[in-house]
Design a protein around this motif. Structure first.
Motif: not given
Length: 467
Positions: A122-133
């Motif tokens: 919601a703050e704009g971060s873009i995730f590249q993986t599906t891992i919590d790490s």
């Protein structure tokens, strides 16, 4: 099958850092057999090699001798369960921001993954993986612009909840961190003038490194310029170390949580013999998981130890799959009975645990077909009745046979004449500091509560519970 999600290795200031990392991961291959990765730093450039498969399948002499240059290396091996089995989920996870090049390797499972991920997206971060790490990299990067890397790591750890042992390569620094409860193992060693970090001490043995000490819960170590500095990141919390490391996961020649794993497993077997003696012709394990508890049971009971099931040690991950009509082939290809030891015999099987019960049922059925007179079973841990949110593949209560069945029902399902699980008292009597362990999978008493619908949400969104 029980799965441990990963193993960690790192080395600082060594001329053969990549090669040392390779062997450090190789020694810990039991902790993860799906993917492997090594990241190195030579003072100017960060390099990585990751791939799907076992350590010898991912790395070759070109990688170790030429491409992975540098005197600092971080390595990771991984299993996957709910998260996708993809190369992008392999670790160490590498990012660059500003003047910082950061590689993160994580063992454990965060319990507030979904909560943090939704907030950060919601703050704009873009995730590249599906891992919590990957959460750690975003949290560290967010804070690094206004503080040191050590402070940024500390701030990140203050926002996450759950189980984590971390190793981070941050330019010329090597950083190791454990969560406040110390769920997952992590140890410090030294080979010559170089410091090494590993999930298990068996990695040190292969490299002829000196085991110095375990990294403490809530501790952060920073290694730079041949110097180790220690920081306490969080208020002291009760230790809740994963007792399944001692029951099953760790290699028996390792020292984990200041315990010799081999001796703990023998003590569990001896406690079983005192709790539930049975008249049998011999004691046998299903290799390799129950071997050391079976040795303890045999020694305590005075009954002979036999290896009536032989494991095929050359079965790889890629053996040709059988056709549909070849039922139970995957079980038979791994272990095979010594038929002359079985007909007419009263057999006592010792194993480390029963999760779903389907594999052991198949093996017991085979023993019946070969003419066993009686089959009894003793299990060197209590019944697993609750899912684990801290990094073990007990993620769904519906998968656990003991969650909805009593002991007699389980024995009937498997096909046993008798069944006994080690009591919690017997289990804790097999370790030196019984108050230091997490027993949530047996009791449902969770040291860190997961966020609401954590497991369901993770499954629906393919977010990996742990690596």
């Amino acid at each position: 099958m029980k799965k441990e999600y990963c193993g960690l290795f790192a080395i600082h200031d060594h001329p053969e850092a990549a090669r040392m990392a390779y062997f450090g991961l190789y020694a810990q291959q039991h902790r993860g057999q799906e993917s492997a990765g090594i990241v190195t730093w030579d003072g100017n450039t960060i390099r990585e090699q990751k791939g799907m498969g076992l350590v010898p399948e991912v790395f070759n002499e070109r990688h170790l001798g030429k491409e992975l240059k540098g005197r600092i290396a971080v390595g990771h091996i991984r299993y996957s369960t709910t998260g996708a089995s993809l190369i992008r989920n392999a670790q160490p996870f590498l990012v660059r921001f500003g003047d910082m090049q950061l590689a993160v390797a994580h063992n454990g499972n965060l319990t507030n993954t979904m909560e943090l991920r939704k907030k950060m997206e919601a703050e704009g971060s873009i995730f590249q993986t599906t891992i919590d790490s990957e959460l750690f990299t975003h949290l560290i990067a967010k804070n690094y612009a206004k503080m040191s890397i050590e402070e940024a790591v500390s701030a990140a750890c203050a926002e996450v909840k759950g189980a984590y042992s971390l190793v981070l390569l941050a330019n010329n620094k090597l950083i190791a961190v454990k969560d406040p409860h110390g769920f997952r193992p992590l140890a410090l060693g030294r080979v010559g003038d170089s410091y090494v970090i590993a999930s298990e001490t068996c990695a040190f043995d292969l490299l002829e490194a000196e085991f110095m000490r375990a990294i403490e819960p809530g501790e952060m170590l920073v290694i730079e310029d041949k110097c180790v500095k220690s920081y306490q990141l969080a208020e002291l919390a009760p230790k809740r170390q994963c007792i399944f490391e001692l029951i099953y996961f760790a290699r028996p020649d390792s020292i984990v949580f200041q315990e010799t794993v081999y001796e703990c497993r023998k003590k569990m077997g001896k406690a079983l013999a005192r709790e539930a003696p049975v008249e049998a012709d011999y004691v046998m394990p299903f290799p390799d998981s129950g071997m050391y508890a079976a040795v303890g049971y045999s020694q305590e009971s005075g009954q002979p130890y036999e290896t009536a099931m032989i494991r095929n040690h050359y079965v790889g991950r890629t053996f040709i799959q059988p056709t549909q009509d070849m039922r139970d082939f995957s079980v038979r290809v791994k272990i095979n009975p010594v038929k002359s030891l079985i007909r007419g015999k009263k057999i006592l099987i010792v194993d480390d645990s029963i999760v779903r019960g389907t594999t052991i049922r198949t093996r017991v059925k085979k023993l019946r077909e070969l003419g066993a007179a009686e089959i009894h079973m003793r299990v060197s841990c209590p019944p697993i009745r609750f899912p684990c949110f801290y990094g073990i593949d007990f993620s769904s209560k519906g998968e656990l046979i003991a969650a909805y069945n009593d002991i007699d029902e389980i024995a009937r399902f498997i096909g046993l004449d008798s069944l006994h699980y080690l009591s919690i008292e017997g289990l804790l009597g097999s370790v030196s500091k019984p108050d230091d362990y997490c027993l949530a999978c047996f009791t449902g008493d969770y040291p860190v509560q997961p966020c609401r619908d954590h497991n369901k949400m993770c499954l629906e969104n393919e977010i990996a519970l742990s690596w």
